[in-house]
Write an enzyme that holds these catalytic residues in place. Structure first.
Site, mmCIF file in Angstrom:
data_model
loop_
_atom_site.group_PDB
_atom_site.id
_atom_site.type_symbol
_atom_site.label_atom_id
_atom_site.label_comp_id
_atom_site.label_asym_id
_atom_site.label_seq_id
_atom_site.Cartn_x
_atom_site.Cartn_y
_atom_site.Cartn_z
ATOM 1 N N ASP A 98 -12.208 7.185 3.766
ATOM 2 C CA ASP A 98 -11.012 6.910 4.571
ATOM 3 C C ASP A 98 -10.627 5.432 4.539
ATOM 4 O O ASP A 98 -9.557 5.054 5.000
ATOM 5 C CB ASP A 98 -11.258 7.381 6.016
ATOM 6 C CG ASP A 98 -9.969 7.506 6.812
ATOM 7 O OD1 ASP A 98 -8.889 7.467 6.190
ATOM 8 O OD2 ASP A 98 -10.053 7.654 8.049
ATOM 9 N N GLU A 113 -9.488 3.816 2.151
ATOM 10 C CA GLU A 113 -8.945 3.934 0.793
ATOM 11 C C GLU A 113 -7.911 2.870 0.469
ATOM 12 O O GLU A 113 -7.702 2.526 -0.689
ATOM 13 C CB GLU A 113 -8.343 5.329 0.590
ATOM 14 C CG GLU A 113 -6.897 5.516 1.073
ATOM 15 C CD GLU A 113 -6.704 5.331 2.566
ATOM 16 O OE1 GLU A 113 -7.705 5.433 3.301
ATOM 17 O OE2 GLU A 113 -5.572 5.057 3.002
ATOM 18 N N ARG A 138 -7.822 -0.354 0.930
ATOM 19 C CA ARG A 138 -8.362 -1.550 0.273
ATOM 20 C C ARG A 138 -8.761 -1.250 -1.165
ATOM 21 O O ARG A 138 -8.785 -2.147 -2.002
ATOM 22 C CB ARG A 138 -9.524 -2.122 1.089
ATOM 23 C CG ARG A 138 -10.714 -1.219 1.190
ATOM 24 C CD ARG A 138 -11.615 -1.588 2.376
ATOM 25 N NE ARG A 138 -11.078 -1.111 3.648
ATOM 26 C CZ ARG A 138 -11.644 -1.338 4.827
ATOM 27 N NH1 ARG A 138 -12.757 -2.035 4.917
ATOM 28 N NH2 ARG A 138 -11.096 -0.864 5.925
ATOM 29 N N LYS A 186 -10.155 12.846 8.389
ATOM 30 C CA LYS A 186 -9.707 12.407 9.715
ATOM 31 C C LYS A 186 -9.670 13.594 10.677
ATOM 32 O O LYS A 186 -9.525 14.735 10.239
ATOM 33 C CB LYS A 186 -8.292 11.816 9.602
ATOM 34 C CG LYS A 186 -8.217 10.460 8.950
ATOM 35 C CD LYS A 186 -6.778 9.970 8.919
ATOM 36 C CE LYS A 186 -6.667 8.595 8.271
ATOM 37 N NZ LYS A 186 -7.336 7.519 9.005
ATOM 38 N N ASP A 214 1.556 6.270 5.651
ATOM 39 C CA ASP A 214 0.593 5.333 5.088
ATOM 40 C C ASP A 214 1.100 4.638 3.810
ATOM 41 O O ASP A 214 0.369 3.902 3.161
ATOM 42 C CB ASP A 214 -0.739 6.054 4.825
ATOM 43 C CG ASP A 214 -1.947 5.152 5.008
ATOM 44 O OD1 ASP A 214 -1.800 4.073 5.612
ATOM 45 O OD2 ASP A 214 -3.032 5.518 4.537
ATOM 46 N N ASP A 247 -2.636 10.159 3.875
ATOM 47 C CA ASP A 247 -4.033 9.763 4.038
ATOM 48 C C ASP A 247 -4.760 10.771 4.929
ATOM 49 O O ASP A 247 -4.767 10.645 6.154
ATOM 50 C CB ASP A 247 -4.099 8.357 4.645
ATOM 51 C CG ASP A 247 -5.533 7.869 4.812
ATOM 52 O OD1 ASP A 247 -6.450 8.516 4.262
ATOM 53 O OD2 ASP A 247 -5.726 6.830 5.479
ATOM 54 N N LYS A 261 0.845 -1.205 0.000
ATOM 55 C CA LYS A 261 0.000 0.000 0.000
ATOM 56 C C LYS A 261 0.878 1.252 0.000
ATOM 57 O O LYS A 261 1.698 1.456 0.881
ATOM 58 C CB LYS A 261 -0.908 0.003 1.236
ATOM 59 C CG LYS A 261 -1.691 1.317 1.439
ATOM 60 C CD LYS A 261 -2.627 1.261 2.646
ATOM 61 C CE LYS A 261 -3.257 2.623 2.932
ATOM 62 N NZ LYS A 261 -4.138 2.618 4.120
HETATM 63 N N1 BES Z 1 -4.344 4.400 6.948
HETATM 64 C C1 BES Z 1 -5.489 4.103 7.722
HETATM 65 C C2 BES Z 1 -5.247 3.054 8.771
HETATM 66 C C3 BES Z 1 -4.449 3.484 9.964
HETATM 67 C C4 BES Z 1 -5.060 4.088 11.033
HETATM 68 C C5 BES Z 1 -3.111 3.221 10.032
HETATM 69 C C6 BES Z 1 -4.338 4.441 12.142
HETATM 70 C C7 BES Z 1 -2.395 3.571 11.138
HETATM 71 C C8 BES Z 1 -2.997 4.173 12.198
HETATM 72 C C9 BES Z 1 -6.602 3.594 6.831
HETATM 73 O O1 BES Z 1 -6.627 4.098 5.548
HETATM 74 C C10 BES Z 1 -7.876 3.990 7.481
HETATM 75 O O2 BES Z 1 -8.129 5.159 7.573
HETATM 76 N N2 BES Z 1 -8.654 3.010 7.911
HETATM 77 C C11 BES Z 1 -9.888 3.268 8.560
HETATM 78 C C12 BES Z 1 -10.930 2.330 7.981
HETATM 79 C C13 BES Z 1 -12.330 2.647 8.397
HETATM 80 C C14 BES Z 1 -12.752 3.974 7.806
HETATM 81 C C15 BES Z 1 -13.219 1.550 7.925
HETATM 82 C C16 BES Z 1 -9.692 3.022 10.046
HETATM 83 O O3 BES Z 1 -8.981 2.090 10.406
HETATM 84 O O4 BES Z 1 -10.223 3.799 10.830
HETATM 85 ZN ZN ZN Z 2 -4.827 4.726 4.820
HETATM 86 MN MN MN Z 3 -7.697 5.935 5.469
#
Ligand code: BES
Ligand code: ZN
Ligand code: MN
Length: 512
Positions: free
Chosen positions: A356, A358, A360, A286, A297, A279, A274
């Site tokens: 968010d 993104e 996947r 966020k 990210d 992000d 990834k």
């Molecule tokens: N890059 C984030 C995941 C992440 C969060 C990595 C905190 C490191 C620390 C990912 O893109 C994300 O935002 N995931 C969301 C998914 C949700 C919206 C279903 C998450 O984990 O909150």
């Molecule tokens: Zn992310």
């Molecule tokens: Mn995200």
């Protein structure tokens, strides 16, 4: 940083100035205030020096607890060679105690201002696994302690004085220790590349920067690299990847690496990383607190580049494909809206409920693309979910797999190099959480089991190929005042490949 192995008899009679000799000591059991015990190397030196070391230890107050250290230099000049005693704890100490002792030794050697360190310590801890393991872990631990990222500091901290670490081992151990040292040093190079890339801010480490780094890496080591830009991605139909990038000024890129160290007919392993260079969350933006950390990210992408660096350094006889979907996730007037539906490369339609989620989206197009290499297996690495951090913290990477044998191999490799992972399920029962209301699949599954539903989403695009997914959201970097990348899971992946190569070599030896 340079690492080397020599036999104990290769310790020069007179050490260069600035060198320090690191000897291990064991915590004395029983009596309070008993001095620690010298081990093999230390005892020999002590004999040569008429018991001076024992004398020093007696009055030093040292106990020999893990990581405790004392410096002794018979001469007066600080730069002159001296002895650094490092506690290894009790003889029943485990792997972590050993690594902690090595870390303490390297830290202490740096504090003293030593330029070279001759380590008896590693060979001395004979009760912990084998010497190859100890040397490799010591290389990884030393490089970790000495790593600095100061590219943007106008005043660099004093250059790390410690330039070279030499492991002193017995004559019979020399060959295995040497190859372990070479492996460790190659891992360290890959880890450093991954760490540097992750630590770069998002205004420098853009998708174009990742692409440029990939091209340079491929050029340097003589393997192939392709970069697909916007137009090509449109033509291919990577609409899920494009949906992530469309709110950003930075153009997306899709990087394809081909490393062909194996036989032509051998199926490749595909590694997918990834590469979200920042992000923000997009329209599902966020919160502000710690949003700066979302420059990390792209650590999945960085670990693929790091792994390729290590593999190329070692010239491993194996075929690999590396895929890096890279994009920035930003909110502008052209950004994807929650509720938008896109058709991914595989033809599966996706309802983007949360912009968010993104990772996947760009991964699913890369996974669909991976299938065209008829791979032996696909392994993706991604800072995918906050839920994985909640589940496993910063200790274990989340491992998900469609194939038990592949999962077992990865878990074992991780334990071997102490780059730990823990398996979570991808059972069918979870799939219904992400069935789409208006499209085939939704990109979120609600609050529950977030790391698992993310993995379930990816699984739909891999289908029948053996696949593993590493969620490194908790392990790729450390938060807090000392925030920064860790280089994980480059060591785990490199070890996995080394063991595959070794197992295959053995099979061939035993073939009729
Ligand atoms: N890059 C984030 C995941 C992440 C969060 C990595 C905190 C490191 C620390 C990912 O893109 C994300 O935002 N995931 C969301 C998914 C949700 C919206 C279903 C998450 O984990 O909150
Ligand atoms: Zn992310
Ligand atoms: Mn995200």
């Amino acid at each position: 940083m340079e690492f080397d192995v020599r036999s104990t008899s290769g310790l020069p009679g007179k050490l260069p100035s600035g060198a320090v000799v690191v000897v291990g000591v064991l915590e004395a059991d029983g009596k309070a205030k008993a001095p620690p015990r010298l081990l093999r190397g230390g005892a020999r030196l002590d004999a040569l020096l008429d018991g001076k070391l024992t004398e020093f230890l007696l009055q030093s107050g040292m106990r020999g607890k893990v990581g405790e250290s004392r410096f002794y230099h018979p001469g007066l000049a600080v730069s002159a060679a001296g002895f650094l005693f490092v506690g290894l704890g009790k003889e029943d100490g485990g792997e972590k105690a050993f690594v902690d002792a090595v870390r303490a030794a390297v830290r202490a050697a740096r504090e003293i201002g030593a330029r070279e360190a001759f380590l008896f310590l590693v060979a001395e801890a004979h009760w912990i696994l084998d010497v190859a393991w100890r040397v490799r872990q010591a290389v990884l631990a030393a490089a970790d302690v000495l790593y600095r990222f100061e590219r943007f500091k106008s005043e660099k901290k004093e250059k790390p004085a410690l330039k070279k670490i030499i492991f002193l081992v017995g004559e019979q151990e020399l060959a295995v220790a040497q190859s372990a040292c070479v492996e460790g040093a190659a891992m360290v190079e890959g880890i450093r590349l991954a760490r540097d890339l992750g630590n770069l801010p998002a205004n420098v480490c853009t998708p174009a920067h990742l692409a440029q780094t990939a091209r340079e890496l491929a050029g340097e080591h003589g393997f192939k690299c392709q970069v697909f830009e916007q137009k090509k991605l449109e033509k291919l139909g990577m609409r899920a990847l494009l949906a992530v990038a469309q709110g950003a000024r930075e153009a997306p890129a899709f990087i394809v690496l081909h490393y062909t160290g194996g036989k032509a007919e051998e199926k490749p392993l595909v590694f997918v990383g990834k590469g979200v260079t920042f992000d923000s969350g997009g329209i599902s933006i966020k919160p502000a607190a710690d949003m700066d950390e979302m420059k990390y990210d792209m650590c999945g992408a960085a670990s693929v580049l790091g792994l390729f660096k290590t593999v190329a350094r070692l010239a491993l006889p194996i075929n690999l494909v590396g895929l890096i979907p890279a994009a920035e996730n930003m909110p502008d007037g052209g950004a994807t809206r929650p509720g938008d539906i896109v058709t991914s490369l595989s033809g599966t339609t996706i309802e983007i409920l949360n912009t968010d989620a993104e990772g996947r989206l760009l991964l699913c197009d890369a996974l669909a693309y991976a299938r065209r290499f008829t791979p032996e297996a696909i392994i993706d690495i991604a800072t995918l979910t906050g839920a994985c951090v909640v589940a496993l913290g910063h200790v274990a990477t989340g491992l998900f797999a469609s194939d038990d044998a592949l999962a077992a191999e990865l878990l074992a490799a991780g334990e071997r190099v102490r780059d730990l992972a823990w398996r979570l399920p991808v059972w069918e029962e979870y799939q219904e959480l992400i069935n789409g209301r208006f499209a085939d699949v939704a990109n979120t599954g609600g609050r529950h089991a977030g790391a698992i539903t993310a993995a379930c989403f990816l699984a739909r695009f891999v289908k029948d190929i053996p696949w593993a997914h590493l969620d490194i959201a908790g392990t790729a970097w450390k938060s807090g005042p000392q925030k920064g990348t860790t280089g994980r899971p480059v060591a785990l992946l490199a070890q996995f490949l080394l063991e595959r190569v070794a197992a295959r070599a053995q099979d061939q030896e035993h073939a009729p």
